[in-house]
Design a protein around this motif. Sequence first.
Motif, PDB file in Angstrom:
ATOM      1  N   UNK A 207       0.848  -1.184   0.000  1.00 19.94           N
ATOM      2  CA  UNK A 207       0.000   0.000   0.000  1.00 19.94           C
ATOM      3  C   UNK A 207       0.885   1.235   0.000  1.00 19.94           C
ATOM      4  N   UNK A 208       0.664   2.107  -0.976  1.00 15.56           N
ATOM      5  CA  UNK A 208       1.396   3.369  -1.059  1.00 15.56           C
ATOM      6  C   UNK A 208       0.459   4.486  -0.608  1.00 15.56           C
ATOM      7  N   UNK A 229       0.956  -1.046   5.740  1.00 14.39           N
ATOM      8  CA  UNK A 229       1.267  -0.950   4.304  1.00 14.39           C
ATOM      9  C   UNK A 229       1.641  -2.294   3.690  1.00 14.39           C
ATOM     10  N   UNK A 230       1.862  -3.320   4.519  1.00 12.64           N
ATOM     11  CA  UNK A 230       2.303  -4.628   4.029  1.00 12.64           C
ATOM     12  C   UNK A 230       1.210  -5.677   4.221  1.00 12.64           C
ATOM     13  N   UNK A 231       1.347  -6.781   3.445  1.00 15.02           N
ATOM     14  CA  UNK A 231       0.341  -7.829   3.470  1.00 15.02           C
ATOM     15  C   UNK A 231       1.018  -9.197   3.553  1.00 15.02           C
ATOM     16  N   UNK A 232       0.276 -10.174   4.024  1.00 21.63           N
ATOM     17  CA  UNK A 232       0.810 -11.510   4.266  1.00 21.63           C
ATOM     18  C   UNK A 232      -0.060 -12.540   3.549  1.00 21.63           C
ATOM     19  N   UNK A 233       0.382 -13.790   3.554  1.00 18.90           N
ATOM     20  CA  UNK A 233      -0.422 -14.869   2.999  1.00 18.90           C
ATOM     21  C   UNK A 233      -1.686 -15.044   3.847  1.00 18.90           C
ATOM     22  N   UNK A 234      -2.740 -15.638   3.279  1.00 18.91           N
ATOM     23  CA  UNK A 234      -3.956 -15.877   4.064  1.00 18.91           C
ATOM     24  C   UNK A 234      -3.665 -16.664   5.335  1.00 18.91           C
ATOM     25  N   UNK A 256      -4.078  10.654  -2.837  1.00 16.55           N
ATOM     26  CA  UNK A 256      -4.079   9.378  -3.543  1.00 16.55           C
ATOM     27  C   UNK A 256      -3.636   8.249  -2.616  1.00 16.55           C
ATOM     28  N   UNK A 257      -4.269   7.101  -2.777  1.00 14.77           N
ATOM     29  CA  UNK A 257      -3.821   5.862  -2.154  1.00 14.77           C
ATOM     30  C   UNK A 257      -3.700   4.823  -3.260  1.00 14.77           C
ATOM     31  N   UNK A 258      -2.633   4.032  -3.220  1.00 14.27           N
ATOM     32  CA  UNK A 258      -2.368   3.097  -4.311  1.00 14.27           C
ATOM     33  C   UNK A 258      -2.012   1.726  -3.762  1.00 14.27           C
ATOM     34  N   UNK A 259      -2.467   0.684  -4.471  1.00 13.38           N
ATOM     35  CA  UNK A 259      -2.025  -0.679  -4.173  1.00 13.38           C
ATOM     36  C   UNK A 259      -1.150  -1.139  -5.324  1.00 13.38           C
ATOM     37  N   UNK A 260       0.088  -1.466  -4.995  1.00 10.09           N
ATOM     38  CA  UNK A 260       1.097  -1.855  -5.981  1.00 10.09           C
ATOM     39  C   UNK A 260       1.367  -3.348  -5.880  1.00 10.09           C
ATOM     40  N   UNK A 261       1.369  -4.006  -7.031  1.00 10.66           N
ATOM     41  CA  UNK A 261       1.772  -5.407  -7.088  1.00 10.66           C
ATOM     42  C   UNK A 261       2.859  -5.535  -8.144  1.00 10.66           C
TER      43      UNK A 261
END
Length: 336
Positions: A207-208, A229-234, A256-261
């Motif tokens: 997450x930016x 801002x960070x994500x993990x496995x289910x 602005x909010x952005x989700x970067x992959x």
Amino acid sequence: MDLNEKLKYIGNINQLWGVRPYELSDGWARKMRAFDVNAGCGLLYTVLPDRGMDISLASFKGNNLVYLTCNGETSPTYYEPEGIGWLHTFSGGLLTTCGLTHLGPPSLDDGENLGLHGRYSTIPARQVADCSSWVGDEYHIKLRGIIEEGRLFGNKLRLEREILSVVGQNSIEITDTITNFGNKPSPYTILYHMNLGYPLLSEKSELEIKPLDTSPRDESALSGLNDFRQFIEPQENYNEQVFFHKMKGNQDGFTQASLLNIELGIRLNIIFNVNQLPFLTEWKMMGYGEYVLGLEPCNVFVKSRKLLREEGELPYLKPQEFVTNKVVISIEELKG
């Protein structure tokens, strides 16, 4: 090749872009109207007039962008207004609008029993129209509808929604004008509940966001405050975490909010103006089968109307007063 050159190769613009209207026919979605939008350069999405012109499915070049609940697309016929009954018809999707006179947890306020997140997303739009047309050399895909939330002796709010995509630009511009068409001041609360899912959302995503201030909703969120801002496995038995961000705007108020992959090479941006929507609620849920990031521009923190009233934070619209919100969702392809 410009658009006029492309037209020499085709017999109908729907070969390349456009709107496809139809009616859903199965299960919980039966008899709901729908519009599939092809923005002409990889972005596809579905607008549901019978769910307040909200947006369910969305993908970019074959990559899904959204989270759908186990309910899937669900007719408002089955809406349960009491308590948390809203969840029984919550489908997720790219946009579920919450409001218009209350949102957040259930409460008893001013003599009304208010259920979770309000009625808006269960109100069918009227005067729904496909107003798509050429504007110079650009083709503008444009859908419009009017949603009214009101009752006899009660509050009366009207939302006029326009959804615009310019062919080739991979963006969705949502413009809402909310008017108090009643004869007394009305509470006005709104939240744009955007639900991002796999594969856009994964442990590879980030997450930016640059908020002025961030506060956790509860103890569960407090434990994850440094990692929002960070994500993990289910995870099994994951407790949802909710963060309230007060956003910082530029000189014109835009933020602005952005989700970067990086793995997919995609960035999804949500752009809005803090003069209308000063807050962003982040709903982080990393559970098995319930793996979703909610990014939710809003005009108030997600609290019950009773609590907002008691704290002196409940917004109102005077009779005939109106406000206009603009929210833009855009997709970028990362270079290299």
